[in-house]
Scaffold this motif. Structure first.
Motif, PDB file in Angstrom:
ATOM      1  N   LEU A  29     -22.423   8.866   2.893  1.00  0.00           N
ATOM      2  CA  LEU A  29     -21.736   9.810   1.687  1.00  0.00           C
ATOM      3  C   LEU A  29     -22.919  10.130   0.902  1.00  0.00           C
ATOM      4  O   LEU A  29     -22.526  10.811  -0.040  1.00  0.00           O
ATOM      5  N   GLU A  32     -24.741  15.280  -0.246  1.00  0.00           N
ATOM      6  CA  GLU A  32     -23.444  16.260  -0.387  1.00  0.00           C
ATOM      7  C   GLU A  32     -22.912  16.882   0.536  1.00  0.00           C
ATOM      8  O   GLU A  32     -21.794  17.145   0.766  1.00  0.00           O
ATOM      9  N   ARG A  35     -20.469  14.888   2.628  1.00  0.00           N
ATOM     10  CA  ARG A  35     -19.257  14.487   1.958  1.00  0.00           C
ATOM     11  C   ARG A  35     -18.369  15.906   2.080  1.00  0.00           C
ATOM     12  O   ARG A  35     -17.061  15.951   2.216  1.00  0.00           O
ATOM     13  N   PHE A 112     -14.274   5.117  -0.408  1.00  0.00           N
ATOM     14  CA  PHE A 112     -15.478   5.568  -1.170  1.00  0.00           C
ATOM     15  C   PHE A 112     -15.444   7.161  -1.218  1.00  0.00           C
ATOM     16  O   PHE A 112     -15.740   7.690  -2.370  1.00  0.00           O
ATOM     17  N   LEU A 113     -14.953   7.796  -0.347  1.00  0.00           N
ATOM     18  CA  LEU A 113     -14.897   9.216  -0.329  1.00  0.00           C
ATOM     19  C   LEU A 113     -13.875   9.750  -1.308  1.00  0.00           C
ATOM     20  O   LEU A 113     -14.084  10.694  -2.077  1.00  0.00           O
ATOM     21  N   TRP A 115     -13.107   8.129  -3.876  1.00  0.00           N
ATOM     22  CA  TRP A 115     -13.446   7.909  -5.356  1.00  0.00           C
ATOM     23  C   TRP A 115     -14.712   9.045  -5.622  1.00  0.00           C
ATOM     24  O   TRP A 115     -14.533   9.637  -6.761  1.00  0.00           O
ATOM     25  N   ALA A 116     -15.413   9.391  -4.818  1.00  0.00           N
ATOM     26  CA  ALA A 116     -16.274  10.673  -4.663  1.00  0.00           C
ATOM     27  C   ALA A 116     -15.729  11.785  -5.249  1.00  0.00           C
ATOM     28  O   ALA A 116     -16.062  12.520  -5.971  1.00  0.00           O
ATOM     29  N   ASP A 117     -14.409  11.944  -4.252  1.00  0.00           N
ATOM     30  CA  ASP A 117     -13.806  13.318  -4.507  1.00  0.00           C
ATOM     31  C   ASP A 117     -13.397  13.503  -5.970  1.00  0.00           C
ATOM     32  O   ASP A 117     -13.516  14.524  -6.649  1.00  0.00           O
ATOM     33  N   GLU A 120     -16.176  14.286  -8.329  1.00  0.00           N
ATOM     34  CA  GLU A 120     -16.993  15.691  -8.041  1.00  0.00           C
ATOM     35  C   GLU A 120     -15.943  16.654  -8.125  1.00  0.00           C
ATOM     36  O   GLU A 120     -16.411  17.892  -8.442  1.00  0.00           O
TER      37      GLU A 120
END
Length: 121
Positions: A29, A32, A35, A112-113, A115-117, A120
């Protein structure tokens, strides 16, 4: 993808390997573009062709900043770098011959994806 015990399949089944799972997940991840690939695949209804995925990734990247790559350069980057890495980890299914990509998911990576989404988004 989880094994019978419910553990994520991204690399481990023993607690002593938690560090390896975290390292692998963060490595997957960290880029960028990877992701973005996963965001695009999650938003699709099933399989995408490499060309269609490259279009979506390039479009999303262009909307977020000045585009560095065109669709063809994006497709090359995906097929040679990012998709094999995600496929090797079991997060996607990538048929190189047919040039089809499908999101497989992994509960640990997905956490975790997500959370990143949100960050971002």
């Amino acid at each position: 993808m989880a094994n019978d015990s419910g553990s994520p399949t991204v690399m481990c089944s023993e607690e002593s390997d938690v560090s390896n799972v975290l390292d692998t997940t963060f490595e997957l991840l960290a880029r960028e573009r990877r992701r973005t690939v996963l965001y695009c695949l999650r938003a699709s209804d099933g399989q995408l062709s490499l060309s269609e995925l490259a279009d979506r990734v390039a479009e999303r990247e262009a909307a977020e900043s000045a585009p560095d790559d065109d669709q063809q350069e994006t497709a090359i980057s995906l097929s040679q770098v990012h998709l094999p890495k995600l496929a090797d980890a079991g997060v996607i299914e990538y048929d190189r011959q047919e040039q089809l990509v499908e999101h497989e998911g992994d509960p640990f990576v997905e956490t975790f994806l997500d959370w990143a989404d949100k960050i971002e988004g």
